[in-house]
Design a protein around this motif. Structure first.
Motif, PDB file in Angstrom:
ATOM      1  N   GLY A   1       0.834  -1.178   0.000  1.00 49.24           N
ATOM      2  CA  GLY A   1       0.000   0.000   0.000  1.00 49.24           C
ATOM      3  C   GLY A   1       0.872   1.231   0.000  1.00 49.24           C
ATOM      4  O   GLY A   1       1.755   1.399  -0.838  1.00 49.24           O
ATOM      5  N   ASP A   2       0.667   2.112   0.977  1.00 49.82           N
ATOM      6  CA  ASP A   2       1.493   3.309   1.070  1.00 49.82           C
ATOM      7  C   ASP A   2       2.699   3.103   1.976  1.00 49.82           C
ATOM      8  O   ASP A   2       3.422   4.056   2.286  1.00 49.82           O
ATOM      9  N   ARG A   3       2.954   1.887   2.390  1.00 47.81           N
ATOM     10  CA  ARG A   3       4.098   1.598   3.247  1.00 47.81           C
ATOM     11  C   ARG A   3       5.243   1.048   2.405  1.00 47.81           C
ATOM     12  O   ARG A   3       5.041   0.233   1.511  1.00 47.81           O
ATOM     13  N   VAL A   4       6.463   1.494   2.715  1.00 47.01           N
ATOM     14  CA  VAL A   4       7.646   1.115   1.947  1.00 47.01           C
ATOM     15  C   VAL A   4       8.568   0.266   2.803  1.00 47.01           C
ATOM     16  O   VAL A   4       8.813   0.575   3.978  1.00 47.01           O
ATOM     17  N   SER A   5       9.073  -0.813   2.218  1.00 41.09           N
ATOM     18  CA  SER A   5      10.051  -1.644   2.918  1.00 41.09           C
ATOM     19  C   SER A   5      11.241  -1.897   2.012  1.00 41.09           C
ATOM     20  O   SER A   5      11.162  -1.762   0.785  1.00 41.09           O
ATOM     21  N   TYR A   6      12.360  -2.255   2.637  1.00 38.48           N
ATOM     22  CA  TYR A   6      13.581  -2.612   1.918  1.00 38.48           C
ATOM     23  C   TYR A   6      14.078  -3.951   2.461  1.00 38.48           C
ATOM     24  O   TYR A   6      13.932  -4.255   3.641  1.00 38.48           O
ATOM     25  N   GLY A   7      14.672  -4.735   1.592  1.00 39.62           N
ATOM     26  CA  GLY A   7      15.193  -6.033   2.023  1.00 39.62           C
ATOM     27  C   GLY A   7      15.630  -6.845   0.830  1.00 39.62           C
ATOM     28  O   GLY A   7      16.070  -6.309  -0.185  1.00 39.62           O
ATOM     29  N   HIS A   8      15.462  -8.148   0.924  1.00 39.95           N
ATOM     30  CA  HIS A   8      15.861  -9.052  -0.166  1.00 39.95           C
ATOM     31  C   HIS A   8      15.299 -10.422   0.142  1.00 39.95           C
ATOM     32  O   HIS A   8      15.086 -10.782   1.303  1.00 39.95           O
ATOM     33  N   GLY A   9      15.070 -11.194  -0.897  1.00 43.97           N
ATOM     34  CA  GLY A   9      14.690 -12.584  -0.747  1.00 43.97           C
ATOM     35  C   GLY A   9      15.851 -13.483  -1.122  1.00 43.97           C
ATOM     36  O   GLY A   9      16.876 -13.013  -1.632  1.00 43.97           O
TER      37      GLY A   9
ATOM     38  N   ALA B   1      17.027 -17.817  -2.308  1.00 41.46           N
ATOM     39  CA  ALA B   1      16.751 -19.231  -2.562  1.00 41.46           C
ATOM     40  C   ALA B   1      18.052 -19.924  -2.927  1.00 41.46           C
ATOM     41  O   ALA B   1      18.827 -19.421  -3.736  1.00 41.46           O
ATOM     42  N   ILE B   2      18.303 -21.025  -2.294  1.00 45.12           N
ATOM     43  CA  ILE B   2      19.424 -21.875  -2.670  1.00 45.12           C
ATOM     44  C   ILE B   2      19.005 -23.305  -2.351  1.00 45.12           C
ATOM     45  O   ILE B   2      18.562 -23.593  -1.236  1.00 45.12           O
ATOM     46  N   ASP B   3      19.118 -24.185  -3.343  1.00 48.92           N
ATOM     47  CA  ASP B   3      18.610 -25.549  -3.192  1.00 48.92           C
ATOM     48  C   ASP B   3      17.136 -25.479  -2.774  1.00 48.92           C
ATOM     49  O   ASP B   3      16.362 -24.752  -3.398  1.00 48.92           O
ATOM     50  N   GLU B   4      16.738 -26.161  -1.713  1.00 50.60           N
ATOM     51  CA  GLU B   4      15.337 -26.089  -1.276  1.00 50.60           C
ATOM     52  C   GLU B   4      15.127 -25.065  -0.157  1.00 50.60           C
ATOM     53  O   GLU B   4      14.039 -24.988   0.425  1.00 50.60           O
ATOM     54  N   PHE B   5      16.144 -24.286   0.149  1.00 52.34           N
ATOM     55  CA  PHE B   5      15.997 -23.234   1.156  1.00 52.34           C
ATOM     56  C   PHE B   5      15.343 -22.003   0.530  1.00 52.34           C
ATOM     57  O   PHE B   5      15.648 -21.643  -0.614  1.00 52.34           O
ATOM     58  N   ARG B   6      14.487 -21.353   1.300  1.00 53.09           N
ATOM     59  CA  ARG B   6      13.883 -20.097   0.890  1.00 53.09           C
ATOM     60  C   ARG B   6      13.960 -19.127   2.065  1.00 53.09           C
ATOM     61  O   ARG B   6      13.901 -19.547   3.233  1.00 53.09           O
ATOM     62  N   SER B   7      14.075 -17.847   1.773  1.00 54.42           N
ATOM     63  CA  SER B   7      14.168 -16.843   2.832  1.00 54.42           C
ATOM     64  C   SER B   7      13.683 -15.501   2.311  1.00 54.42           C
ATOM     65  O   SER B   7      13.618 -15.264   1.100  1.00 54.42           O
ATOM     66  N   ASP B   8      13.360 -14.626   3.236  1.00 51.23           N
ATOM     67  CA  ASP B   8      12.980 -13.261   2.879  1.00 51.23           C
ATOM     68  C   ASP B   8      13.157 -12.383   4.106  1.00 51.23           C
ATOM     69  O   ASP B   8      13.042 -12.867   5.244  1.00 51.23           O
ATOM     70  N   MET B   9      13.449 -11.107   3.875  1.00 52.74           N
ATOM     71  CA  MET B   9      13.557 -10.178   4.995  1.00 52.74           C
ATOM     72  C   MET B   9      13.099  -8.791   4.553  1.00 52.74           C
ATOM     73  O   MET B   9      13.288  -8.395   3.404  1.00 52.74           O
ATOM     74  N   PHE B  10      12.445  -8.088   5.470  1.00 54.12           N
ATOM     75  CA  PHE B  10      11.858  -6.777   5.198  1.00 54.12           C
ATOM     76  C   PHE B  10      12.184  -5.823   6.339  1.00 54.12           C
ATOM     77  O   PHE B  10      12.177  -6.213   7.507  1.00 54.12           O
ATOM     78  N   TYR B  11      12.429  -4.560   5.981  1.00 55.01           N
ATOM     79  CA  TYR B  11      12.533  -3.507   6.994  1.00 55.01           C
ATOM     80  C   TYR B  11      11.682  -2.334   6.539  1.00 55.01           C
ATOM     81  O   TYR B  11      11.859  -1.815   5.439  1.00 55.01           O
TER      82      TYR B  11
END
Length: 446
Positions: free
Chosen positions: A297-305, A307-317
Protein backbone atom coordinates in the motif's frame (compact mmCIF):
# COMPACT_ATOMS: atom_id res chain seq x y z
CA UNK A 1 14.21 -18.18 -12.68
CA UNK A 2 16.58 -20.84 -11.38
CA UNK A 3 16.28 -21.84 -7.76
CA UNK A 4 19.96 -21.58 -6.86
CA UNK A 5 20.68 -18.59 -4.57
CA UNK A 6 18.58 -16.28 -6.74
CA UNK A 7 16.00 -13.79 -5.70
CA UNK A 8 13.04 -16.10 -5.31
CA UNK A 9 9.45 -15.49 -6.39
CA UNK A 10 7.22 -18.36 -7.47
CA UNK A 11 4.39 -15.88 -7.83
CA UNK A 12 3.09 -14.75 -11.20
CA UNK A 13 3.07 -11.16 -9.94
CA UNK A 14 2.23 -9.11 -6.88
CA UNK A 15 0.16 -5.93 -6.83
CA UNK A 16 -1.59 -4.15 -4.02
CA UNK A 17 -3.16 -1.13 -2.42
CA UNK A 18 -4.08 -0.92 1.23
CA UNK A 19 -5.35 1.61 3.69
CA UNK A 20 -3.63 2.74 6.88
CA UNK A 21 -3.76 0.05 9.55
CA UNK A 22 -3.28 -0.26 13.26
CA UNK A 23 0.11 -1.41 14.51
CA UNK A 24 -0.16 -4.13 17.12
CA UNK A 25 1.15 -7.58 16.43
CA UNK A 26 -1.40 -10.35 16.95
CA UNK A 27 0.39 -13.71 16.89
CA UNK A 28 -2.63 -16.02 16.94
CA UNK A 29 -3.31 -15.97 13.20
CA UNK A 30 0.40 -16.46 12.43
CA UNK A 31 0.54 -19.42 14.82
CA UNK A 32 -2.52 -20.92 13.12
CA UNK A 33 -0.88 -20.60 9.71
CA UNK A 34 2.40 -22.15 10.84
CA UNK A 35 0.57 -25.02 12.57
CA UNK A 36 -1.33 -25.69 9.35
CA UNK A 37 1.83 -25.58 7.23
CA UNK A 38 3.57 -28.16 9.43
CA UNK A 39 0.50 -30.43 9.72
CA UNK A 40 0.02 -30.45 5.93
CA UNK A 41 3.75 -30.77 5.13
CA UNK A 42 3.82 -27.44 3.32
CA UNK A 43 6.79 -25.80 5.06
CA UNK A 44 9.44 -26.08 7.76
CA UNK A 45 11.41 -23.10 8.96
CA UNK A 46 11.60 -20.12 11.29
CA UNK A 47 10.03 -16.66 11.54
CA UNK A 48 10.86 -13.58 13.63
CA UNK A 49 9.27 -10.14 13.87
CA UNK A 50 10.87 -7.14 15.57
CA UNK A 51 9.80 -3.55 16.26
CA UNK A 52 12.30 -0.83 17.06
CA UNK A 53 14.87 -3.40 18.10
CA UNK A 54 12.52 -5.39 20.32
CA UNK A 55 11.53 -8.88 19.21
CA UNK A 56 7.76 -9.27 19.10
CA UNK A 57 7.57 -12.81 17.78
CA UNK A 58 9.89 -15.74 17.17
CA UNK A 59 8.81 -19.22 16.17
CA UNK A 60 10.61 -22.18 14.64
CA UNK A 61 8.37 -24.81 13.07
CA UNK A 62 9.02 -28.24 11.61
CA UNK A 63 12.38 -29.96 11.76
CA UNK A 64 16.07 -29.29 11.26
CA UNK A 65 16.43 -32.94 10.27
CA UNK A 66 13.77 -35.57 9.63
CA UNK A 67 15.35 -38.72 8.22
CA UNK A 68 14.03 -42.08 9.33
CA UNK A 69 14.86 -42.56 13.00
CA UNK A 70 16.59 -39.16 13.29
CA UNK A 71 14.24 -36.28 13.98
CA UNK A 72 15.50 -32.92 15.26
CA UNK A 73 12.89 -30.21 15.89
CA UNK A 74 13.74 -26.74 14.62
CA UNK A 75 14.60 -24.11 17.23
CA UNK A 76 15.00 -20.33 17.22
CA UNK A 77 18.77 -20.87 16.97
CA UNK A 78 18.56 -23.23 13.98
CA UNK A 79 20.69 -21.85 11.15
CA UNK A 80 19.51 -21.79 7.52
CA UNK A 81 21.16 -21.05 4.21
CA UNK A 82 19.67 -17.71 3.17
CA UNK A 83 20.66 -17.63 -0.51
CA UNK A 84 20.52 -14.20 -2.13
CA UNK A 85 20.02 -12.36 1.13
CA UNK A 86 23.81 -12.77 1.13
CA UNK A 87 23.90 -10.04 -1.53
CA UNK A 88 22.91 -7.44 1.06
CA UNK A 89 25.86 -8.47 3.24
CA UNK A 90 28.15 -8.23 0.21
CA UNK A 91 26.82 -4.84 -0.85
CA UNK A 92 27.28 -3.58 2.71
CA UNK A 93 30.96 -4.55 2.67
CA UNK A 94 31.45 -3.00 -0.78
CA UNK A 95 30.09 0.31 0.49
CA UNK A 96 32.35 0.09 3.53
CA UNK A 97 35.29 -0.25 1.13
CA UNK A 98 34.03 2.71 -0.90
CA UNK A 99 33.92 4.79 2.29
CA UNK A 100 37.50 3.67 2.97
CA UNK A 101 38.51 5.03 -0.49
CA UNK A 102 39.58 1.59 -1.69
CA UNK A 103 37.28 1.79 -4.72
CA UNK A 104 34.38 3.84 -6.12
CA UNK A 105 31.11 3.11 -7.84
CA UNK A 106 32.85 4.05 -11.09
CA UNK A 107 35.80 1.65 -10.65
CA UNK A 108 35.87 -0.61 -13.73
CA UNK A 109 35.68 -4.36 -13.37
CA UNK A 110 38.90 -4.54 -15.41
CA UNK A 111 40.77 -3.26 -12.35
CA UNK A 112 40.26 -6.72 -10.87
CA UNK A 113 39.23 -9.10 -13.67
CA UNK A 114 40.22 -7.77 -17.11
CA UNK A 115 39.58 -11.18 -18.70
CA UNK A 116 35.79 -10.86 -18.32
CA UNK A 117 33.70 -9.59 -21.25
CA UNK A 118 33.12 -5.81 -21.24
CA UNK A 119 35.34 -5.53 -18.16
CA UNK A 120 36.58 -2.07 -19.22
CA UNK A 121 33.05 -0.62 -19.30
CA UNK A 122 31.40 -2.58 -16.47
CA UNK A 123 31.63 -0.69 -13.17
CA UNK A 124 31.12 -1.58 -9.53
CA UNK A 125 27.83 0.30 -9.81
CA UNK A 126 26.73 -1.95 -12.68
CA UNK A 127 27.53 -5.06 -10.63
CA UNK A 128 25.68 -3.83 -7.54
CA UNK A 129 22.55 -2.87 -9.48
CA UNK A 130 22.44 -5.82 -11.93
CA UNK A 131 23.19 -3.54 -14.89
CA UNK A 132 26.40 -5.29 -15.99
CA UNK A 133 24.92 -7.52 -18.69
CA UNK A 134 27.03 -10.43 -17.44
CA UNK A 135 25.18 -13.68 -17.96
CA UNK A 136 23.83 -15.43 -14.86
CA UNK A 137 25.94 -18.58 -14.59
CA UNK A 138 23.27 -20.43 -12.59
CA UNK A 139 21.00 -20.26 -15.66
CA UNK A 140 23.36 -22.41 -17.71
CA UNK A 141 22.51 -26.07 -18.19
CA UNK A 142 26.07 -26.97 -17.21
CA UNK A 143 25.58 -25.53 -13.73
CA UNK A 144 23.67 -28.53 -12.39
CA UNK A 145 26.58 -30.74 -13.40
CA UNK A 146 29.02 -29.09 -10.98
CA UNK A 147 26.88 -27.36 -8.35
CA UNK A 148 27.48 -30.00 -5.67
CA UNK A 149 31.26 -30.20 -6.22
CA UNK A 150 33.98 -27.86 -4.84
CA UNK A 151 35.06 -25.18 -7.32
CA UNK A 152 38.06 -22.87 -7.28
CA UNK A 153 37.94 -19.16 -8.00
CA UNK A 154 39.94 -19.84 -11.18
CA UNK A 155 37.35 -22.34 -12.38
CA UNK A 156 34.48 -19.95 -11.72
CA UNK A 157 36.23 -17.00 -13.40
CA UNK A 158 37.02 -19.13 -16.45
CA UNK A 159 33.34 -20.01 -16.82
CA UNK A 160 32.29 -16.37 -16.42
CA UNK A 161 34.86 -15.24 -18.99
CA UNK A 162 33.46 -17.72 -21.53
CA UNK A 163 29.85 -16.57 -21.13
CA UNK A 164 28.44 -14.25 -23.78
CA UNK A 165 27.01 -11.03 -22.22
CA UNK A 166 23.24 -10.61 -22.30
CA UNK A 167 23.37 -6.86 -23.11
CA UNK A 168 25.66 -3.84 -23.10
CA UNK A 169 26.58 -2.56 -19.62
CA UNK A 170 24.24 0.10 -18.25
CA UNK A 171 21.58 -0.24 -20.94
CA UNK A 172 19.12 -2.19 -18.76
CA UNK A 173 18.97 -4.50 -15.76
CA UNK A 174 18.77 -8.28 -15.39
CA UNK A 175 19.29 -10.26 -12.20
CA UNK A 176 22.58 -12.17 -12.27
CA UNK A 177 24.39 -14.08 -9.55
CA UNK A 178 27.58 -13.54 -11.52
CA UNK A 179 27.60 -9.89 -10.41
CA UNK A 180 27.73 -10.67 -6.71
CA UNK A 181 30.11 -13.60 -6.90
CA UNK A 182 32.52 -11.10 -8.51
CA UNK A 183 31.79 -8.49 -5.83
CA UNK A 184 32.58 -11.14 -3.21
CA UNK A 185 35.94 -11.77 -4.88
CA UNK A 186 36.61 -8.02 -4.88
CA UNK A 187 35.89 -7.90 -1.13
CA UNK A 188 38.48 -10.64 -0.68
CA UNK A 189 41.08 -8.87 -2.80
CA UNK A 190 40.69 -5.48 -1.13
CA UNK A 191 40.52 -6.80 2.45
CA UNK A 192 43.24 -9.40 1.80
CA UNK A 193 41.22 -12.05 3.58
CA UNK A 194 38.68 -14.76 2.65
CA UNK A 195 35.07 -13.63 2.29
CA UNK A 196 34.15 -15.62 5.41
CA UNK A 197 36.68 -13.72 7.51
CA UNK A 198 35.71 -10.34 6.03
CA UNK A 199 32.06 -11.06 6.79
CA UNK A 200 32.95 -11.97 10.36
CA UNK A 201 35.12 -8.90 10.93
CA UNK A 202 33.13 -6.25 9.07
CA UNK A 203 29.56 -7.28 9.90
CA UNK A 204 29.07 -10.19 12.28
CA UNK A 205 31.40 -9.14 15.09
CA UNK A 206 30.75 -5.45 14.53
CA UNK A 207 27.05 -5.71 15.41
CA UNK A 208 27.06 -8.86 17.54
CA UNK A 209 25.34 -11.40 15.31
CA UNK A 210 25.32 -14.79 17.02
CA UNK A 211 24.33 -17.23 14.29
CA UNK A 212 25.55 -15.75 11.01
CA UNK A 213 28.55 -16.97 9.00
CA UNK A 214 29.79 -18.27 5.65
CA UNK A 215 28.25 -21.71 5.19
CA UNK A 216 29.88 -25.06 4.51
CA UNK A 217 28.75 -28.67 4.40
CA UNK A 218 25.53 -28.79 6.43
CA UNK A 219 25.92 -30.36 9.87
CA UNK A 220 22.67 -30.85 11.83
CA UNK A 221 24.52 -31.34 15.15
CA UNK A 222 25.72 -27.73 14.71
CA UNK A 223 22.09 -26.58 14.60
CA UNK A 224 22.15 -26.31 10.80
CA UNK A 225 18.98 -27.21 8.89
CA UNK A 226 19.06 -29.75 6.08
CA UNK A 227 17.12 -29.04 2.85
CA UNK A 228 14.04 -31.09 1.97
CA UNK A 229 11.71 -31.28 -0.99
CA UNK A 230 8.14 -32.55 -1.07
CA UNK A 231 7.76 -36.05 -2.55
CA UNK A 232 4.48 -37.98 -2.39
CA UNK A 233 3.43 -36.30 0.84
CA UNK A 234 6.75 -36.75 2.64
CA UNK A 235 9.90 -34.65 3.00
CA UNK A 236 12.79 -36.04 0.95
CA UNK A 237 16.38 -34.93 1.54
CA UNK A 238 17.51 -32.63 -1.30
CA UNK A 239 20.99 -31.97 -2.78
CA UNK A 240 23.26 -29.24 -1.36
CA UNK A 241 25.14 -26.68 -3.43
CA UNK A 242 28.84 -26.74 -2.55
CA UNK A 243 29.45 -23.44 -0.77
CA UNK A 244 32.69 -22.77 -2.65
CA UNK A 245 30.42 -21.62 -5.49
CA UNK A 246 27.93 -18.94 -4.33
CA UNK A 247 30.35 -16.69 -2.42
CA UNK A 248 29.10 -13.12 -2.25
CA UNK A 249 25.90 -14.08 -4.08
CA UNK A 250 24.56 -16.76 -1.75
CA UNK A 251 26.93 -18.17 0.86
CA UNK A 252 25.53 -16.81 4.12
CA UNK A 253 23.92 -18.94 6.83
CA UNK A 254 21.78 -17.17 9.43
CA UNK A 255 18.60 -17.07 11.52
CA UNK A 256 15.57 -14.75 11.29
CA UNK A 257 16.55 -13.04 14.55
CA UNK A 258 20.04 -12.30 13.22
CA UNK A 259 18.66 -11.09 9.88
CA UNK A 260 16.35 -8.68 11.68
CA UNK A 261 19.26 -7.39 13.76
CA UNK A 262 21.36 -6.98 10.60
CA UNK A 263 18.70 -4.85 8.91
CA UNK A 264 18.18 -2.76 12.04
CA UNK A 265 21.92 -2.15 12.28
CA UNK A 266 22.19 -1.33 8.57
CA UNK A 267 19.37 1.22 8.74
CA UNK A 268 20.58 2.45 12.12
CA UNK A 269 23.92 3.64 10.76
CA UNK A 270 26.05 0.98 12.46
CA UNK A 271 27.49 -0.49 9.26
CA UNK A 272 27.55 2.19 6.56
CA UNK A 273 27.00 5.94 6.34
CA UNK A 274 23.63 7.53 5.61
CA UNK A 275 24.87 8.43 2.12
CA UNK A 276 25.89 4.82 1.43
CA UNK A 277 22.58 3.50 2.68
CA UNK A 278 20.75 5.96 0.43
CA UNK A 279 22.77 4.67 -2.51
CA UNK A 280 21.91 1.08 -1.60
CA UNK A 281 18.20 1.98 -1.50
CA UNK A 282 18.14 3.91 -4.79
CA UNK A 283 16.20 1.87 -7.36
CA UNK A 284 16.87 1.82 -11.10
CA UNK A 285 15.03 -0.55 -13.41
CA UNK A 286 13.68 -2.43 -10.39
CA UNK A 287 16.94 -2.93 -8.50
CA UNK A 288 18.73 -1.03 -5.76
CA UNK A 289 22.41 -1.53 -5.03
CA UNK A 290 22.03 -4.69 -2.95
CA UNK A 291 18.62 -3.77 -1.53
CA UNK A 292 15.19 -4.24 -3.10
CA UNK A 293 12.35 -1.81 -2.49
CA UNK A 294 8.88 -3.24 -1.93
CA UNK A 295 5.60 -1.53 -1.15
CA UNK A 296 2.61 -2.59 0.90
CA UNK A 297 0.00 0.00 0.00
CA UNK A 298 1.49 3.31 1.07
CA UNK A 299 4.10 1.60 3.25
CA UNK A 300 7.65 1.11 1.95
CA UNK A 301 10.05 -1.64 2.92
CA UNK A 302 13.58 -2.61 1.92
CA UNK A 303 15.19 -6.03 2.02
CA UNK A 304 15.86 -9.05 -0.17
CA UNK A 305 14.69 -12.58 -0.75
CA UNK A 306 16.77 -15.69 -1.21
CA UNK A 307 16.75 -19.23 -2.56
CA UNK A 308 19.42 -21.87 -2.67
CA UNK A 309 18.61 -25.55 -3.19
CA UNK A 310 15.34 -26.09 -1.28
CA UNK A 311 16.00 -23.23 1.16
CA UNK A 312 13.88 -20.10 0.89
CA UNK A 313 14.17 -16.84 2.83
CA UNK A 314 12.98 -13.26 2.88
CA UNK A 315 13.56 -10.18 4.99
CA UNK A 316 11.86 -6.78 5.20
CA UNK A 317 12.53 -3.51 6.99
CA UNK A 318 9.87 -0.78 7.12
CA UNK A 319 11.83 2.39 8.04
CA UNK A 320 8.81 4.55 8.90
CA UNK A 321 7.37 1.92 11.23
CA UNK A 322 10.72 0.50 12.41
CA UNK A 323 9.28 -2.93 11.70
CA UNK A 324 11.60 -5.78 10.76
CA UNK A 325 10.56 -9.26 9.65
CA UNK A 326 12.55 -12.26 8.46
CA UNK A 327 11.63 -15.79 7.49
CA UNK A 328 13.80 -18.79 6.62
CA UNK A 329 12.69 -22.21 5.39
CA UNK A 330 14.46 -25.48 4.71
CA UNK A 331 11.42 -27.11 3.07
CA UNK A 332 8.47 -25.53 1.31
CA UNK A 333 5.70 -26.25 -1.13
CA UNK A 334 3.95 -23.02 -0.12
CA UNK A 335 5.53 -19.58 -0.67
CA UNK A 336 7.51 -17.97 2.15
CA UNK A 337 6.17 -14.68 0.79
CA UNK A 338 2.68 -15.68 1.93
CA UNK A 339 3.89 -16.41 5.47
CA UNK A 340 5.70 -13.07 5.53
CA UNK A 341 2.51 -11.41 4.31
CA UNK A 342 0.48 -13.02 7.10
CA UNK A 343 2.96 -11.70 9.67
CA UNK A 344 2.95 -8.21 8.17
CA UNK A 345 -0.82 -8.10 8.01
CA UNK A 346 -1.06 -9.31 11.58
CA UNK A 347 1.11 -6.40 12.68
CA UNK A 348 -0.78 -3.85 10.60
CA UNK A 349 -4.20 -5.12 11.67
CA UNK A 350 -5.31 -6.51 8.31
CA UNK A 351 -7.44 -9.70 8.29
CA UNK A 352 -5.80 -12.78 6.84
CA UNK A 353 -7.67 -15.82 5.53
CA UNK A 354 -5.95 -19.11 6.27
CA UNK A 355 -5.30 -21.28 3.19
CA UNK A 356 -7.04 -24.63 2.78
CA UNK A 357 -4.72 -27.51 1.94
CA UNK A 358 -7.19 -30.38 1.72
CA UNK A 359 -6.72 -32.40 -1.47
CA UNK A 360 -9.52 -32.01 -3.98
CA UNK A 361 -11.31 -34.94 -5.64
CA UNK A 362 -13.00 -32.72 -8.23
CA UNK A 363 -12.42 -33.72 -11.87
CA UNK A 364 -13.11 -30.88 -14.32
CA UNK A 365 -15.31 -31.44 -17.36
CA UNK A 366 -13.53 -31.59 -20.71
CA UNK A 367 -15.77 -28.82 -22.06
CA UNK A 368 -14.72 -26.53 -19.22
CA UNK A 369 -11.03 -27.21 -19.76
CA UNK A 370 -11.41 -26.45 -23.45
CA UNK A 371 -13.20 -23.20 -22.56
CA UNK A 372 -10.29 -22.10 -20.37
CA UNK A 373 -7.62 -22.57 -23.05
CA UNK A 374 -6.16 -19.34 -24.39
CA UNK A 375 -3.98 -16.33 -23.61
CA UNK A 376 -5.23 -13.77 -21.12
CA UNK A 377 -4.08 -10.22 -20.43
CA UNK A 378 -4.70 -7.15 -18.32
CA UNK A 379 -3.56 -3.77 -19.75
CA UNK A 380 -2.23 -2.72 -16.32
CA UNK A 381 -0.10 -5.84 -15.80
CA UNK A 382 3.19 -6.37 -17.71
CA UNK A 383 2.65 -10.05 -18.46
CA UNK A 384 0.21 -12.35 -20.17
CA UNK A 385 -1.00 -15.70 -18.87
CA UNK A 386 -1.54 -18.66 -21.17
CA UNK A 387 -3.83 -21.50 -20.14
CA UNK A 388 -3.40 -24.91 -21.78
CA UNK A 389 -5.03 -28.30 -21.37
CA UNK A 390 -3.08 -31.52 -20.73
CA UNK A 391 -5.63 -34.31 -20.49
CA UNK A 392 -7.72 -33.57 -17.38
CA UNK A 393 -5.18 -31.03 -16.13
CA UNK A 394 -5.07 -27.25 -16.55
CA UNK A 395 -1.65 -25.63 -16.93
CA UNK A 396 -0.78 -21.96 -16.65
CA UNK A 397 2.27 -20.02 -17.80
CA UNK A 398 3.06 -16.34 -17.30
CA UNK A 399 5.25 -14.51 -19.80
CA UNK A 400 8.85 -15.69 -19.36
CA UNK A 401 7.96 -17.96 -16.44
CA UNK A 402 7.70 -21.67 -15.74
CA UNK A 403 4.62 -23.74 -16.47
CA UNK A 404 2.40 -24.21 -13.40
CA UNK A 405 0.13 -27.24 -12.97
CA UNK A 406 -3.10 -25.94 -11.49
CA UNK A 407 -5.12 -27.98 -8.99
CA UNK A 408 -8.86 -28.11 -9.64
CA UNK A 409 -10.88 -27.30 -6.51
CA UNK A 410 -14.37 -27.13 -7.99
CA UNK A 411 -16.03 -25.92 -11.19
CA UNK A 412 -14.14 -22.85 -12.51
CA UNK A 413 -11.84 -22.63 -9.43
CA UNK A 414 -8.16 -23.65 -9.49
CA UNK A 415 -5.15 -23.08 -7.24
CA UNK A 416 -1.36 -23.31 -7.15
CA UNK A 417 -0.28 -23.52 -3.51
CA UNK A 418 3.42 -22.93 -4.01
CA UNK A 419 2.74 -19.37 -5.18
CA UNK A 420 -0.43 -18.79 -3.16
CA UNK A 421 -2.46 -18.40 -6.36
CA UNK A 422 -6.20 -18.99 -6.82
CA UNK A 423 -7.79 -18.60 -10.27
CA UNK A 424 -11.57 -18.22 -10.66
CA UNK A 425 -12.95 -18.40 -14.20
CA UNK A 426 -16.06 -16.42 -15.11
CA UNK A 427 -18.85 -18.70 -16.32
CA UNK A 428 -20.38 -15.94 -18.45
CA UNK A 429 -17.41 -14.34 -20.19
CA UNK A 430 -13.90 -15.33 -21.31
CA UNK A 431 -11.96 -14.06 -18.30
CA UNK A 432 -10.67 -15.11 -14.92
CA UNK A 433 -9.90 -13.45 -11.58
CA UNK A 434 -6.42 -14.13 -10.26
CA UNK A 435 -6.20 -13.93 -6.47
CA UNK A 436 -2.76 -13.68 -4.91
CA UNK A 437 -1.36 -11.92 -1.89
CA UNK A 438 -4.77 -10.50 -0.95
CA UNK A 439 -5.13 -8.84 -4.37
CA UNK A 440 -7.63 -9.73 -7.10
CA UNK A 441 -6.83 -8.95 -10.74
CA UNK A 442 -8.97 -9.74 -13.76
CA UNK A 443 -7.42 -11.21 -16.90
CA UNK A 444 -9.43 -11.27 -20.16
CA UNK A 445 -8.88 -13.69 -23.03
CA UNK A 446 -7.36 -12.09 -26.10
Amino acid sequence: MPKHFTLYSAALFCLGSFSTWAQEFKPAQVDSLLNSLVANKKMMGSLAVSHDGKELYSRAFGYTQTDGATTIPAAATTRYRVGSISKVFTATMIFQLIEEKKLTLETPLATFFPQLPNAQTITIDHLLSHHSGLHNFTNDAAYKGYMTQPQTRAQMLARMADMKPDFEPGTKAAYSNTNFVLLGYIVEDLTKMPYAKALEKRVVNKIGLKNTYYGGKITPRKQEALPYEASDGVWKLAPETDMSIPGGAGSVVSTPTDLNHFLEALFGGQLVSAASLEAMKTVRDGYGRGLLKRTLGDRVSYGHGGAIDEFRSDMFYFPAEKLTLAITANAQSYPVSEVARAARWSYFGQPYALPHFEASTYVPAAADLDRYVGTYANPKVPLKITMTRDGNTLKSQGTGQSVLTMEALRKDVYKFDRAGIVVVFDANKPSFMLKQGGVETEFVKE
